[in-house]
Design an enzyme around this catalytic site. Structure first.
Site, PDB file in Angstrom:
ATOM      1  N   PHE A 150      30.650  47.960  33.125  1.00 46.69           N
ATOM      2  CA  PHE A 150      31.601  47.785  32.031  1.00 46.69           C
ATOM      3  C   PHE A 150      30.950  47.843  30.660  1.00 46.69           C
ATOM      4  O   PHE A 150      31.625  48.123  29.668  1.00 46.69           O
ATOM      5  CB  PHE A 150      32.339  46.438  32.179  1.00 46.69           C
ATOM      6  CG  PHE A 150      31.500  45.230  31.842  1.00 46.69           C
ATOM      7  CD1 PHE A 150      31.342  44.803  30.531  1.00 46.69           C
ATOM      8  CD2 PHE A 150      30.847  44.512  32.837  1.00 46.69           C
ATOM      9  CE1 PHE A 150      30.560  43.696  30.221  1.00 46.69           C
ATOM     10  CE2 PHE A 150      30.072  43.408  32.542  1.00 46.69           C
ATOM     11  CZ  PHE A 150      29.924  42.998  31.230  1.00 46.69           C
ATOM     12  N   LYS A 174      32.932  57.008  39.452  1.00 44.26           N
ATOM     13  CA  LYS A 174      33.703  55.796  39.735  1.00 44.26           C
ATOM     14  C   LYS A 174      33.366  54.789  38.640  1.00 44.26           C
ATOM     15  O   LYS A 174      32.419  54.027  38.745  1.00 44.26           O
ATOM     16  CB  LYS A 174      33.347  55.237  41.122  1.00 44.26           C
ATOM     17  CG  LYS A 174      34.481  54.444  41.813  1.00 44.26           C
ATOM     18  CD  LYS A 174      34.989  53.244  41.032  1.00 44.26           C
ATOM     19  CE  LYS A 174      33.992  52.108  41.016  1.00 44.26           C
ATOM     20  NZ  LYS A 174      34.561  50.906  40.274  1.00 44.26           N
ATOM     21  N   GLU A 177      36.173  49.247  36.891  1.00 42.91           N
ATOM     22  CA  GLU A 177      37.618  49.027  36.841  1.00 42.91           C
ATOM     23  C   GLU A 177      38.017  48.186  35.627  1.00 42.91           C
ATOM     24  O   GLU A 177      39.207  48.102  35.290  1.00 42.91           O
ATOM     25  CB  GLU A 177      38.099  48.355  38.128  1.00 42.91           C
ATOM     26  CG  GLU A 177      37.533  46.979  38.405  1.00 42.91           C
ATOM     27  CD  GLU A 177      36.192  47.007  39.128  1.00 42.91           C
ATOM     28  OE1 GLU A 177      35.830  45.969  39.699  1.00 42.91           O
ATOM     29  OE2 GLU A 177      35.508  48.057  39.117  1.00 42.91           O
ATOM     30  N   SER A 227      24.932  44.966  38.433  1.00 40.58           N
ATOM     31  CA  SER A 227      24.289  43.689  38.730  1.00 40.58           C
ATOM     32  C   SER A 227      23.274  43.814  39.858  1.00 40.58           C
ATOM     33  O   SER A 227      23.247  44.808  40.595  1.00 40.58           O
ATOM     34  CB  SER A 227      25.348  42.653  39.118  1.00 40.58           C
ATOM     35  OG  SER A 227      25.936  42.995  40.370  1.00 40.58           O
ATOM     36  N   CYS A 282      21.737  45.451  29.374  1.00 39.63           N
ATOM     37  CA  CYS A 282      20.661  45.259  30.350  1.00 39.63           C
ATOM     38  C   CYS A 282      19.296  45.275  29.678  1.00 39.63           C
ATOM     39  O   CYS A 282      18.294  44.940  30.310  1.00 39.63           O
ATOM     40  CB  CYS A 282      20.728  46.329  31.435  1.00 39.63           C
ATOM     41  SG  CYS A 282      20.383  47.999  30.849  1.00 39.63           S
TER      42      CYS A 282
END
EC number: 1.2.1.27
Length: 497
Positions: A150, A174, A177, A227, A282
């Site tokens: 995200f 992908k 979401e 993650s 990150c």
């Protein structure tokens, strides 16, 4: 009424047919921006089949034509730069300036992909034996998959699919979401740039859709950013099903501050690198290691952080926006409380932060801990929020030892005016990306993003030369052409004669 999020399958934008519905929320107030109807298993299968079919013709497309698609695409991305940044801000809450940087760093990777004819050049050695030449050629893999997080809705998808497709592959994206809207717009512009229908698919969903892609026999490679737990799962599941996998996972990044560093530069860079983007990077600096007399700067670091003001993305005075969702906010606040319980000194407390006009937003104010030890949860865990920990050591050697004991190795930096200290640090530190007077050393795309240790699972990293190698296979050809009818005799050895 929320807007349905479309999938791109077989060249058409369609609504999902799966049973699960996922709301897309605005982090400023948690109102619903859109709704995802997840892809059905049949739609995922259709996306893979379409990608596989398109790959058969796309891989035969001259590399110069593929480069021209990328050239048109980067021009369109620049033309729509601010529009894309507004989409990023609306679904993630990033400030507009930060969102523009998100888009621009992605554009830089597309610019790199425009150079694909040179990137795919092989090697040739003439006369490896008498009248025998050997050369290598680089060929695409097939259907590749990208699973993106995200926190960078534009940059990280653009790390993946442009380079993969420029190399001759077909790609299934992908996206997270939580932030799907940017990816849909990126895909629309990609088709507008002249990419053939089917070379890029965009499939929305969660674990069910990811599992189907990870286990699909026609998928050849998987790229992931996210993650630790999911990164490990993607790597082990993908490789168990014979995929090539690059999985970028967690991080805990340190900045070493030497007492000979420029104090004003240190504090300015530290503040931005620790709480910028609400700490949802990150490569964020979450631990500053103060060496020797640099510990005396703690009051000034606190004063600088105290001036930082979160706010909505369209507020030009805001330093950063909200965190992604209420669950993230609750986790960050829990870790702050745990830091206090474990004995860290809380110099700034961002819990319960409020922004006028947005009482229901996911706000966390700038937070500062001093006296942090490696055994504390606030030090060990990736907080992914606007929380900075200060640790103190007596020497550079102790700082290096502290960082090397971390299970992560994504990024680190040192601020110093000593070339000798910088050289010692870069040589001995066990971290993949090192900044010298640079707080967040994310390389430009002609180098690769080279996280180490628990921050990366795989062998080949993103973009740069390693990115090209990840999305291609090398074929080595050894050739001889006979120029006479004479036969030298049967060769029963492995020597070339």
């Amino acid at each position: 009424m929320s807007v349905p999020v479309r999938h791109l399958i077989a060249g058409a934008f369609v609504e999902g047919l799966g049973a699960q519905r996922i709301p897309v929320s605005n982090p400023l107030d948690n109102s619903t921006l859109a709704e995802i109807a997840c892809a059905s298993a049949e739609q995922v299968e259709q996306a893979v089949a379409s990608a596989r079919e398109t790959f058969a013709s796309w891989k035969e497309t001259p590399v110069s034509e593929r480069a021209r698609v990328m050239l048109r695409y980067q021009a369109l991305l620049k033309e729509h730069h601010d529009e894309l940044a507004k989409i990023v801000s609306s679904e993630l809450g990033k400030t507009f300036e930060d969102a523009k940087g998100d888009v621009w760093r992605g554009i830089e990777v597309v610019e790199h992909a425009c150079n694909v004819p040179s990137l795919l050049m092989g090697e040739t050695v003439e006369n490896v034996a008498r009248n025998i030449d050997t050369y290598s050629i680089t060929q695409p893999l097939g259907v590749c998959v990208g699973i993106t997080p995200f926190n960078f809705p534009a940059m990280i998808p653009l790390w993946m699919f442009p380079l993969a497709i420029a190399c001759g592959n077909a790609f299934i994206l992908k996206p997270s979401e939580q932030v799907p809207l940017t990816s849909v717009r990126l895909a629309e512009l990609f088709l507008e740039a002249g990419a053939p229908k089917g070379v890029l698919q965009v499939v929305h969903g969660g674990k069910e859709q990811v599992d189907q892609l990870l286990k699909h026999p026609q998928v050849k490679a998987v790229s992931f950013v996210g993650s630790v737990a999911v990164g490990q799962y993607v790597y082990h599941t993908g490789t168990a099903h014979n995929k090539r996998v690059q999985s970028f996972a967690g991080a805990k990044n340190h900045m070493v501050i030497m007492p000979d560093a420029d104090k004003a530069q240190v504090i300015s860079n530290l503040v931005g690198a620790s709480v910028g983007a609400a700490g949802q990077r990150c490569m964020a600096i979450s631990v500053a290691v103060l060496v020797g007399a640099a510990r005396e700067w703690i009051p000034e670091i606190r004063d600088a952080l105290a001036k930082v003001r979160p706010g909505p993305w369209d507020d030009s005075g805001a330093s950063y926006g909200p965190v992604i969702n209420p669950q993230a906010k609750a986790r960050i606040e829990r870790l702050i409380g745990q830091g206090v319980e474990e004995g860290a000194q809380l110099l700034l407390d961002g819990r319960g932060y409020k922004v006028e006009g947005y009482p229901d937003g996911n706000w966390v104010g700038p937070t500062l801990f001093a006296g942090v030890r490696p055994d504390m949860a606030i030090y060990r865990e990736e907080v992914f929020g606007p929380v900075l920990c200060l640790a103190e050591v007596d020497s550079l050697e102790q700082a290096i030892r502290l960082i090397n004991e971390s299970p992560y190795g994504n990024g680190t930096s040192i601020f110093t005016s000593s070339g000798a200290a910088a050289r010692t640090f870069q040589h001995h530190i066990e971290v993949g990306q090192v900044g010298i007077n640079i707080p967040i050393p994310v390389p430009l795309p002609f180098f690769s993003f080279t996280g180490w240790k628990g921050s990366f699972y795989g062998d080949l990293h993103a973009y740069g030369k390693q990115g090209v190698r990840f999305y291609t296979e090398t074929k080595t050809v050894t050739a001889r052409w006979f120029d006479s009818d004479s036969v030298a005799g049967t060769n029963f050895s492995i020597q070339m004669r």
